[in-house]
Design an enzyme around this catalytic site. Structure first.
Site, mmCIF file in Angstrom:
data_model
loop_
_atom_site.group_PDB
_atom_site.id
_atom_site.type_symbol
_atom_site.label_atom_id
_atom_site.label_comp_id
_atom_site.label_asym_id
_atom_site.label_seq_id
_atom_site.Cartn_x
_atom_site.Cartn_y
_atom_site.Cartn_z
ATOM 1 N N ARG B 59 -48.035 9.106 -40.787
ATOM 2 C CA ARG B 59 -47.342 9.015 -42.071
ATOM 3 C C ARG B 59 -45.908 9.633 -41.925
ATOM 4 O O ARG B 59 -44.779 9.151 -42.327
ATOM 5 C CB ARG B 59 -47.918 9.931 -43.309
ATOM 6 C CG ARG B 59 -48.312 8.978 -44.503
ATOM 7 C CD ARG B 59 -49.522 9.736 -45.082
ATOM 8 N NE ARG B 59 -50.394 10.416 -44.234
ATOM 9 C CZ ARG B 59 -51.240 9.949 -43.818
ATOM 10 N NH1 ARG B 59 -51.728 8.456 -44.263
ATOM 11 N NH2 ARG B 59 -52.147 10.369 -42.742
ATOM 12 N N THR B 60 -45.930 10.911 -41.508
ATOM 13 C CA THR B 60 -44.714 11.834 -41.517
ATOM 14 C C THR B 60 -43.613 11.058 -40.697
ATOM 15 O O THR B 60 -42.343 11.018 -41.122
ATOM 16 C CB THR B 60 -44.814 13.327 -41.205
ATOM 17 O OG1 THR B 60 -45.916 13.664 -41.856
ATOM 18 C CG2 THR B 60 -43.567 14.165 -41.264
ATOM 19 N N LYS B 87 -44.108 16.929 -17.650
ATOM 20 C CA LYS B 87 -43.907 17.520 -16.237
ATOM 21 C C LYS B 87 -43.265 19.119 -16.216
ATOM 22 O O LYS B 87 -42.726 19.354 -15.160
ATOM 23 C CB LYS B 87 -42.487 16.713 -15.729
ATOM 24 C CG LYS B 87 -43.115 15.181 -15.798
ATOM 25 C CD LYS B 87 -41.622 14.378 -15.257
ATOM 26 C CE LYS B 87 -41.998 12.991 -15.449
ATOM 27 N NZ LYS B 87 -40.329 12.254 -15.619
ATOM 28 N N ARG B 109 -41.670 18.099 -35.185
ATOM 29 C CA ARG B 109 -42.992 18.346 -35.412
ATOM 30 C C ARG B 109 -43.581 19.141 -33.979
ATOM 31 O O ARG B 109 -43.400 18.543 -32.959
ATOM 32 C CB ARG B 109 -44.085 17.359 -36.013
ATOM 33 C CG ARG B 109 -45.590 17.707 -35.666
ATOM 34 C CD ARG B 109 -46.333 16.506 -36.301
ATOM 35 N NE ARG B 109 -46.244 16.748 -37.842
ATOM 36 C CZ ARG B 109 -46.949 16.064 -38.524
ATOM 37 N NH1 ARG B 109 -47.911 15.390 -38.343
ATOM 38 N NH2 ARG B 109 -46.722 16.143 -39.984
ATOM 39 N N HIS B 137 -45.098 22.971 -43.675
ATOM 40 C CA HIS B 137 -44.896 21.472 -43.503
ATOM 41 C C HIS B 137 -44.303 21.287 -44.785
ATOM 42 O O HIS B 137 -44.636 20.729 -45.873
ATOM 43 C CB HIS B 137 -46.243 20.630 -43.678
ATOM 44 C CG HIS B 137 -45.900 19.208 -43.428
ATOM 45 N ND1 HIS B 137 -44.675 18.544 -43.400
ATOM 46 C CD2 HIS B 137 -46.780 18.062 -43.187
ATOM 47 C CE1 HIS B 137 -44.842 17.410 -43.403
ATOM 48 N NE2 HIS B 137 -46.063 17.090 -43.144
#
Lengths: 182, 310
Positions: B59-60, B87, B109, B137
């Site tokens: 969603r975000t 890596k 995020r 958030h």
């Protein structure tokens, strides 16, 4: 700043009436025409035009308000981000003649943004532009008004202030010019 | 007055109440725009935005990407699972490499609390926190408040209960900050093990009984159990959690008033909320998703307007 009166209350109402008759000549009964005022200042003129037209024709005239903030060409060139005004277009513009209305026609950049903004609601048959005050020789873009209340010659440093009875208590148009020693 | 007081959006705590109101007002305009036949405005055509997602999101990520595209920004997407992070590259190196490609704004995020702040301190880009571990958030909280405000007119004096896994929820903390700033009363409700010990210091009520919380509140924000962040077992079983904290139609119908239901998603249907409740007219869940795009457009627009200014 010195102020000079361009139009007084009586002259404003005569000019509005003339603009309305010019609109009636071109739009018959207004069934295929919508009037859209550009936020923030054009909406007062649009509402006056609507009122006057309805009085003369005895027909209702569809009127809306359009905000052009997000379509402007000066984003990030101003000190502060602009906070938008309300858009209120609860009718379709598809195949209609849209008359965009703004009080002062200066550089033409606002009306350019208005043209882009109105197209997001559909494809009008044509778009016309009505203004109360045209400042001559100051346009930055090849855009002209179809209906003009009054054309005036100004210099860039001058400012036109359109005042409405419903907001300022009196219909009046003033020109502010810088003092000679400013 | 019209300008945000911040250059980044890391925590709701950094914002002033005025900032929230400015975002709401701008988001209202964007909501009107995304309901037009042509949903796009040209405002950010000279801006490039990088979406750095070091943690999974549906969603975000979609909401941010759609918001950016509707503002005409150029968008590049990055997800940790298919990148050089595997890596051994550090967060700062990854970000600086992306910024070297002339990116103006970063949406990030990350599974670690404070990651977004780390980027702010070590690079010179503008950052929007799209969730940092169990910390905050902010955009979710703003869109939750926007959705509540849309339904009730204002948040002042409203009673909002946040129910579920408060301990691991970044949505809970951001919501508490935002709701308090806007004048709402806040209660958290959940099993003792899932409520942080000192949370009452944030000025919230604490309740462990679901029915009591529902009787008290006007709005219930239901949260998911974040099993992926739980390193130990906090309750005996999902079944037992659902019996005590699952919201179903029977509990709601026994209340003497109508309450509004929010859920930030993803929903675990049948665990914290039944399908019947989630899909009912009391639920604002899909409004939240629609408002999410408008609110994120507003935040990006307002922050982008500050770029390259002091």
């Amino acid at each position: 700043m010195n102020s000079t009166e361009i139009l007084n209350s009586l002259q404003v109402s005569l000019t509005l009436r003339r603009l309305c008759f010019q609109l009636i000549e071109n739009h018959d009964d207004f069934t295929d025409t919508v009037i859209v005022g550009l936020q923030p200042n054009g909406i007062y003129l649009a509402n006056r035009i609507k009122k006057e037209l309805e009085l003369i024709t005895n027909q209702s005239v569809v009127t809306g308000a359009l905000d052009i903030t997000f379509f402007r060409d000066d984003f990030r060139r101003k000190e502060k981000p602009l906070i938008p005004s309300v858009t209120n277009i609860d009718f379709t513009i598809e195949n209609k003649v849209v008359v965009l209305v703004d009080d002062v026609f200066f550089t033409g950049r606002t009306i350019r943004s208005g043209l882009d903004a109105i197209m997001t609601f559909g494809r009008p048959k044509s778009v016309e532009f009505l203004t109360l005050i045209e400042r001559r020789f100051t346009q930055h873009l090849p855009i002209r008004a179809d209906y003009i209340g009054q054309s005036i010659d100004t210099i860039n440093e001058e400012r036109v202030s359109v005042q409405w009875k419903e907001v300022h208590g009196k219909d009046q148009i003033l020109l502010y010019s810088p003092n000679e020693n400013e | 007055m019209n300008d945000l007081s911040v250059k980044h959006l890391i925590s709701i705590n950094d914002l002033e109440t005025n900032d929230l109101n400015t975002i709401f007002k701008t988001a209202e305009s964007f909501k009107e725009i995304i309901n037009r036949p042509i949903k796009k405005v040209p405002t950010l055509r000279d801006i490039t935005i990088a979406n750095l997602f070091f943690e999974n999101s549906t969603r975000t990520k979609l909401s941010f990407e759609l918001a950016e595209k509707r503002l005409s920004a150029d968008v590049i997407n990055f997800s940790a699972s298919s990148s050089s992070v595997k890596k051994g590259e550090t967060l700062i190196d990854t970000t600086n490499n992306i910024l070297s490609m002339k990116v103006d704004l970063v949406v990030m995020r990350h599974p670690h609390p404070g990651a977004a702040n780390h980027i702010v301190n070590n690079t010179n880009t503008s950052v929007i926190n799209a969730g940092d571990g169990t910390h905050e958030h902010p955009t979710q909280a703003i869109l939750d408040c926007f959705s509540i405000r849309e339904k009730f007119g204002e948040l002042k004096g409203l009673k909002v209960a946040i129910i579920g896994d408060i301990k691991h929820s970044r949505v809970a903390l951001s919501n508490i900050y935002a709701l308090k700033k806007l004048g709402a009363e806040v209660m958290v409700c959940g099993p003792t093990t899932l409520i942080p010990k000192y949370i009452h210091h944030l000025g919230v009520k604490v309740e462990h009984n679901l029915t009591n919380a529902l009787k008290w509140c006007d709005v219930a924000n239901m949260l998911r159990i974040q099993l992926e962040r739980q390193e130990i077992q906090y309750f005996p079983s999902i079944r037992e959690y659902t019996r005590q904290y699952g919201l179903n139609m029977q509990i709601i119908s026994e209340l003497s008033k109508e309450i509004t239901i929010l859920h930030p998603g993803p929903i675990n249907r049948g665990v914290e909320i039944t399908s019947e409740v989630a899909d009912s007219s009391r639920s604002l869940i899909l409004d939240q998703v629609e408002n999410g795009v408008a609110v994120r457009m507003a935040i990006i627009y307002l922050l982008a307007g500050r770029l390259n200014r002091a």
